[in-house]
Design a protein around this motif. Structure first.
Motif, PDB file in Angstrom:
ATOM      1  N   ALA A 220      56.814 115.218  31.057  1.00  0.00           N
ATOM      2  CA  ALA A 220      56.992 114.935  32.487  1.00  0.00           C
ATOM      3  C   ALA A 220      57.048 116.242  33.258  1.00  0.00           C
ATOM      4  N   PHE A 224      52.745 115.166  33.406  1.00  0.00           N
ATOM      5  CA  PHE A 224      52.233 113.922  32.834  1.00  0.00           C
ATOM      6  C   PHE A 224      53.127 112.755  33.234  1.00  0.00           C
ATOM      7  N   ASN A 225      52.492 111.646  33.602  1.00  0.00           N
ATOM      8  CA  ASN A 225      53.247 110.420  33.830  1.00  0.00           C
ATOM      9  C   ASN A 225      53.405 109.737  32.470  1.00  0.00           C
ATOM     10  N   ALA A 228      52.766 105.901  32.091  1.00  0.00           N
ATOM     11  CA  ALA A 228      51.359 105.549  32.286  1.00  0.00           C
ATOM     12  C   ALA A 228      50.554 105.918  31.049  1.00  0.00           C
ATOM     13  N   HIS A 229      50.882 107.032  30.448  1.00  0.00           N
ATOM     14  CA  HIS A 229      50.180 107.458  29.249  1.00  0.00           C
ATOM     15  C   HIS A 229      50.404 106.482  28.098  1.00  0.00           C
ATOM     16  N   ALA A 232      48.456 103.306  28.681  1.00  0.00           N
ATOM     17  CA  ALA A 232      47.039 103.534  28.394  1.00  0.00           C
ATOM     18  C   ALA A 232      46.795 103.512  26.886  1.00  0.00           C
TER      19      ALA A 232
END
Lengths: 354, 263
Positions: A220, A224-225, A228-229, A232
């Motif tokens: 973070a 980076f989120n 969300a990663h 995905a």
């Protein structure tokens, strides 16, 4: 950027070796063996042993991707596979003509993949805020809910009996359920899934996923989120599981609530653990061992004078033995053996990969 | 705070706004006030040192600014924009960076991969399914950053075998990824040898002048060489603010530093 500009152009290393030379010789041996297998293996071996191993390996691979790279143990992968199977049965052809829509394969397969991906994303979205045992519990709850829902819903999922007569399309005039054709079909998709996961492990998406596994807080702080990663990753894993699920449905020509019962759901975890979660080859090794045990333990048990229905006992014992000796599964044993052989002073120090 | 104001806020970000503006920030851990009523203003390009004994709340302050956790009260503005409610990654994408006191690195990856990951995080390539090619822009900037912190010889070594000092340097390289506008350094010199400290001072003073930072530093020598203003913290409050020389001369500060009443 100003920091960077001072240092000029980066020098390029001359790594000109062809891609073929970078592949270790063991890979070539295995690849050639797998390719010429139909020349000497029986139809049963090709269809039931290898075909099934490749399929289960792919579904377990989707778990390995989530658990090994993402640190998320999802028990919902078999459910996603079954959902994809249901989609091609409901929208395509099956013996249940009241429900099946009879749409062509080039419509049903994309539908199956997209629905599975959406379902995987929703499950991911629900479970990424949890960790460890809670992720397992949430995904197990969803898997159980799917099992009971499909068993009780007769309008869409045809309840207890599910769908039979779900056949692959007769593409290029090939009967894809013929043992050789099915072998190559499953081999192709298993190798494709394996290579994609292997490739992805070093691409930004895969690297970041491993970063999220090791240190979400730091990720973070790098922009980076994290959630969300993770979602995905669930979506990507769902596509692999869905391909496995479609092939599984074609193999047995049927899909029913039992396809994704609690037993098979747990089996996928067992396969991944037996094989090892650190490398995408692990799930395939695990699946092969699982299929061998499941297929032949009845014969072994009856020859010992025991009841054939106790084959689960053998699977359980092998699971215990492997996990006891090597928490990293067969891959862990392999690494241990290699480290020992690398200590041999007569050999060069082995280059560590991964 | 209110949504319509954000456009104006962003416009002001290019103009006269302060790099960092904390108003009455407080952080409670249960009944313990780790921070109470902190107000700090840092101009763009300003270099500020934060001093204070253990438990003064310096790292907690950093955690509140970067969003590792949300403050209990108060507001934080970054170049005019209210980021108080933003998750950490949104703050980082706006140009805020930090290093950690205890190195938080990816020990299984190489030096270059760590920096590369940091470069991905603040670019649109963070979800890329494609491996970096030889002429990859992000990889090139990662290689440059590795050079900036003098780690080019170790760029392909796994982080787990790096020396402590090298790990600290790598932390700095990662904080410089992308286009940082403001950096928080959490005790970058802790545990470094005198030579390594010299290199660190060189790296910090060599940063482009528009790049402001706050540095937490126990070593007065380092702090006074890399900072133009000093904030002194004590028990979660701001104790003194001023020029380095003023702070050094201040009798109260000296009493606090030499008296050692709270270790």
């Amino acid at each position: 950027m100003a920091v960077i500009d001072e240092s000029g152009v980066s020098d390029t290393e001359g790594r000109k070796t062809g891609w073929a030379e970078q592949i270790p010789v063991q890979y070539w041996v295995v690849a050639i063996l797998l390719l010429i297998m139909p020349a000497f293996a029986s139809d049963f071996t090709l269809y039931q042993i290898f075909g099934w191993s490749f399929i289960l390996g792919m579904i377990a691979l989707s778990l390995m991707f989530l658990a090994g790279y993402g640190g998320m143990v999802s028990l919902v992968q078999m459910t996603i596979a079954a959902l994809a199977g249901y989609m091609i049965a409901i929208f395509g052809d099956s013996a249940i003509t009241d429900i099946s829509q009879g749409w062509p394969w080039y419509v049903t397969i994309p539908i199956a993949l997209i629905v599975a991906m959406l379902f995987g994303s929703v499950v991911g979205w629900l479970s990424v805020r949890t960790e460890g045992i809670y992720t397992i519990m949430i995904t197990l709850a969803i898997a159980s809910a799917f099992f009971y829902f499909t068993r009780q819903n007769y309008v869409v999922f045809n309840g207890f009996s599910g769908f039979n007569g779900v056949l692959p399309p007769n593409l290029f005039g090939v009967d894809w359920r013929g043992s050789k054709a099915f072998y190559y079909l499953t081999l192709f998709w298993a190798v494709a899934a394996y290579l994609i996961v292997l490739y992805l492990s070093r691409a930004p998406f895969g690297l970041a996923l491993q970063g999220v596994r090791d240190n979400p807080r730091r990720m973070a702080a790098l922009g980076f989120n994290v959630n969300a990663h993770r979602v995905a990753a669930y979506a990507f894993a769902a596509v692999i599981a869905a391909i496995g699920g479609i092939l599984l449905t074609w193999q047995s020509a049927q899909v029913s609530p039992g396809t994704a019962g609690v037993g098979p759901v747990i089996d996928i975890l067992i396969i991944a653990v037996i094989g090892g979660m650190r490398h995408p080859i692990g799930p395939f090794i695990g699946a092969f061992i699982y299929v061998l045990l499941k297929t032949f333990s009845i014969d072994v048990l009856t020859s010992l004078g025991l009841g054939g229905e106790r084959f689960q006992l053998l699977i359980g014992i092998s699971f215990l033995v492997i996990v006891f000796w090597s928490p990293d599964g067969i891959l862990g044993l392999w690494d241990k053996w290699r480290q020992r052989s690398d200590k041999d002073p007569l050999r060069d120090a082995g280059e560590s990969n991964l | 705070m209110n949504a319509p104001a954000t456009v104006a806020d962003r416009l002001s970000a290019t103009g006269t706004a302060n790099a960092l503006e904390l108003r009455g920030v407080s952080k409670l851990f249960g009944a313990l006030a780790a921070l109470s009523d902190i107000s700090i203003t840092v101009r763009p390009g300003e270099r500020r040192a934060v001093l204070g004994s253990n438990g003064a709340g310096k790292t907690t302050l950093f955690n509140c600014i970067t969003g590792d956790f949300l403050p209990t009260g108060g507001s934080i503005r970054f170049f005019g924009e209210d980021i108080s409610e933003f998750p950490a990654h949104e703050r980082i994408r706006r140009g805020l960076r930090r290093t950690y006191q205890i190195s938080l690195l990816f020990t299984g990856l190489t030096v270059l991969d760590n920096v590369y990951l940091a470069c991905c995080g603040v670019s649109r390539g963070r979800f890329s399914f494609i491996r970096p090619r030889r002429n990859d822009a992000l990889m090139a900037s990662a290689e440059d950053l590795v050079r900036v912190v003098h780690l080019e010889d170790a760029k392909d070594t796994p982080v787990s075998v790096l020396s402590y000092g090298q790990q600290r340097q790598l932390e700095i390289a990662m904080a410089l990824s992308g286009a940082p506008r403001f950096i928080l350094f959490d005790e970058p010199a802790a545990g470094l040898s005198p030579t390594e400290r010299g290199e660190l001072v060189e790296i910090l003073t060599g940063l482009p002048s528009h790049m402001g930072y706050i540095i937490i530093e126990h070593d007065m020598d380092v702090a006074l060489r890399v900072a133009e203003s000093v904030t002194m913290m004590h028990n979660g409050r701001i104790f003194k603010e001023g020029k380095p020389a003023e702070i050094e001369e201040d009798p109260e500060v000296q009493a606090l530093y030499l008296g050692g009443d709270d270790g």
